[in-house]
Enzyme design. Structure first.
Site, PDB file in Angstrom:
ATOM      1  N   GLU A 189      -2.128   0.205 -50.136  1.00  0.00           N
ATOM      2  CA  GLU A 189      -1.639   2.281 -50.390  1.00  0.00           C
ATOM      3  C   GLU A 189      -0.369   2.176 -49.882  1.00  0.00           C
ATOM      4  O   GLU A 189      -0.535   3.112 -48.235  1.00  0.00           O
ATOM      5  CB  GLU A 189      -2.638   3.165 -50.468  1.00  0.00           C
ATOM      6  CG  GLU A 189      -3.733   3.333 -51.238  1.00  0.00           C
ATOM      7  CD  GLU A 189      -4.658   4.385 -51.010  1.00  0.00           C
ATOM      8  OE1 GLU A 189      -5.459   4.630 -52.361  1.00  0.00           O
ATOM      9  OE2 GLU A 189      -5.100   4.546 -50.358  1.00  0.00           O
ATOM     10  N   GLU A 385      -7.730   0.817 -58.201  1.00  0.00           N
ATOM     11  CA  GLU A 385      -9.034   1.735 -57.728  1.00  0.00           C
ATOM     12  C   GLU A 385      -9.527   2.700 -58.342  1.00  0.00           C
ATOM     13  O   GLU A 385      -8.176   3.437 -58.451  1.00  0.00           O
ATOM     14  CB  GLU A 385      -8.210   1.907 -55.833  1.00  0.00           C
ATOM     15  CG  GLU A 385      -8.419   1.125 -55.070  1.00  0.00           C
ATOM     16  CD  GLU A 385      -8.293   1.391 -53.790  1.00  0.00           C
ATOM     17  OE1 GLU A 385      -8.388   2.867 -53.557  1.00  0.00           O
ATOM     18  OE2 GLU A 385      -7.811   0.642 -52.319  1.00  0.00           O
TER      19      GLU A 385
END
Length: 486
Positions: A189, A385
């Site tokens: 991320e 995710e």
């Protein structure tokens, strides 16, 4: 006939700092995760306070060996139980397992010239165990666990020296694990630098004279990470041409509240910024709107003459991303009810359900996101995710009847299948926290994502016993039938 392609990579995902524990064992150094504190009285939906770590917080953390209020130090003791956990993943039928390497196990301070052999040996054994069960590792090199020393001594990723240290660390891992790991990710991320700068790039806002200067430092840090990602990709291609490197971003889907063009424009701005990080890592160029933003704010982002050519020449092979929720933008946001998770806050969407932690559940948003990403880049996608944080209840017979988790996954899997039917190339899916782990944002154990229950509470009390939830057998069946039976 299954809607998922043959060879689809079903599995699960974790991060070293949230499950390994053993924070000061076998030569491991202190990371930014080891100073993340559990704050029991904080609002579950206050994502800013959840993540914030001040200079005084760091000093206090360094003065104690406490593992109750610093729960990422103990995790779920996966460091000593990885064989048991991987065996459970194999029983579920995992085709792949996304995990991260703790930088501080390999280079405890980050700036050493020689790696820590104990750390390399640990991961080598873990990868060999995965291979024994025919589980393909998907390995993240930096997942919210950079060496604390690099923050304090160098100022984090704003310092170009840290980029060089990361490249050295990455090369060390690629060399040691060549033949054991085929799929790599550089930064988890990468876009989270603006949500929690300390955790992602080692920037402590209080150390800067203004928010604007801190913002400039974050952009500088991101540039160094973009260059580092390309340099590591270049090296991977040289030593292991059959291996693949991916980027990893948070896919946030922003909707306008109404068809008012001003609402639409606000949503477009959010979505455009979300694409910035993949534009650089996939297309190899900075979007003009970002360059204009730097110019208009008089940001001086230092670059060497070769930086842009390296970014252009060595893009990633595939795009991986997390997807948890969608948000709504409105010109009247100040007059609207707000919701928020550990990603951001936004206007409440009346058409969606909301979890206890403020996440708006939106499977169709995943379908839309997959189409948007694939149409924009024409690169293979990997959902690495996704999942539901929930406060599970252990029944009197010891079972965990998590039908709500099954419902959540079923809806999201159907959304993936629909996107594939719409022509999107999806490589695989790894559910977040496939075994219960310490929450990244709240540092809680009670915010549970897993198919496997771990007997541990928010105050480090419990036996650490692993128990299969109802969703365990359900996911096992999904994988065995390649998504035909949900």
């Amino acid at each position: 006939m299954s809607k998922f392609p043959t060879g689809f990579m079903w599995g699960g995902a974790t991060a070293a700092n949230q499950l390994e524990g053993a924070w000061n064992s076998d030569g491991k150094g202190m990371s930014v995760a080891d100073v993340a504190k559990f704050k029991p009285n904080i609002d579950k939906k206050d994502y800013v306070s959840q993540w914030h770590t001040s200079p005084s917080d760091i000093l206090a953390a360094k003065e104690t060996d406490d593992e109750i209020y610093y729960p990422k130090r103990h995790g779920i003791d996966h460091y000593h139980r990885y064989e048991e956990d991987i065996a459970l993943f194999s029983e579920m039928g995992f085709k792949c397992y996304r995990m991260s390497i703790a930088w501080t196990r390999i280079f405890p301070n980050g700036d050493e010239t020689e790696p820590n052999e104990a750390g390399l040996a640990y991961y080598e054994k873990a990868f060999q165990t995965l291979r024994k069960y025919n589980i393909e590792p998907l390995v993240t090199l930096s997942h919210y666990e950079m060496p604390l020393h690099l923050v304090e001594a160098y100022g984090g990723w704003a310092n170009r020296q840290v980029m060089d240290m990361f490249v050295n660390y990455s090369k060390t891992c690629i060399d040691r694990f060549n033949g054991l790991v085929k799929y790599w990710l550089t930064f988890n991320e990468i876009d989270s630098a603006f949500r929690h700068a300390f955790t992602t790039v080692g920037i402590i806002e209080e150390n800067y004279p203004s928010k604007k200067k801190a913002e400039e430092a974050i952009y500088q840090s991101l540039h160094h990470q973009f260059v580092a990602s390309s340099l590591v990709t270049k090296y991977l291609k040289e030593v292991s041409p059959e291996s693949e490197m991916g980027c990893m971003v948070t896919k946030t889907m922003t909707y306008p509240e109404t068809c008012n063009p001003e609402d639409v424009y606000l949503a477009q701005k959010d979505n455009r910024m979300n694409f910035f990080y993949t534009d650089v890592q996939v297309r190899g160029v900075y979007p003009k709107f970002v360059l204009n933003y730097w110019k208009n704010n008089e940001f001086n982002i230092a670059m060497t003459p070769d930086d842009l050519s390296v970014i252009k020449e060595y893009p990633v092979d595939f795009i991986s991303f997390s997807y948890y929720m969608s948000i709504v933008q409105s010109i009247d946001a100040d007059q609207r009810e707000k919701v928020g998770g550990n990603l951001t806050t936004g206007v409440k969407n009346p058409y969606l359900s909301i979890t206890d932690w403020g996440w708006q559940v939106d499977p169709l948003g995943l379908h839309i996101s997959l189409i948007d990403l694939y149409d924009r880049y024409q690169k293979p996608l990997w959902i690495v995710e996704n999942g539901l944080g929930y406060q599970d209840t252990v029944e009197e017979d010891g079972s965990i009847q998590d039908d709500y988790r099954i419902d959540y996954f079923r809806d999201h899997f159907k959304a993936i299948a629909d996107a594939i039917a719409d022509g999107v190339e999806v490589m695989g899916y790894t559910s977040w926290g496939c075994i219960d782990i310490v929450s990244a944002s709240t540092s809680q154990m009670s915010k549970r994502y897993g198919f496997i229950y771990v007997d541990l509470d928010d105050y480090n009390e419990g036996t650490l016993k692993r128990t299969k939830k109802k969703s365990f057998e359900w996911y096992k069946r999904v994988i065995a039938t390649n998504g035909e039976e949900m």
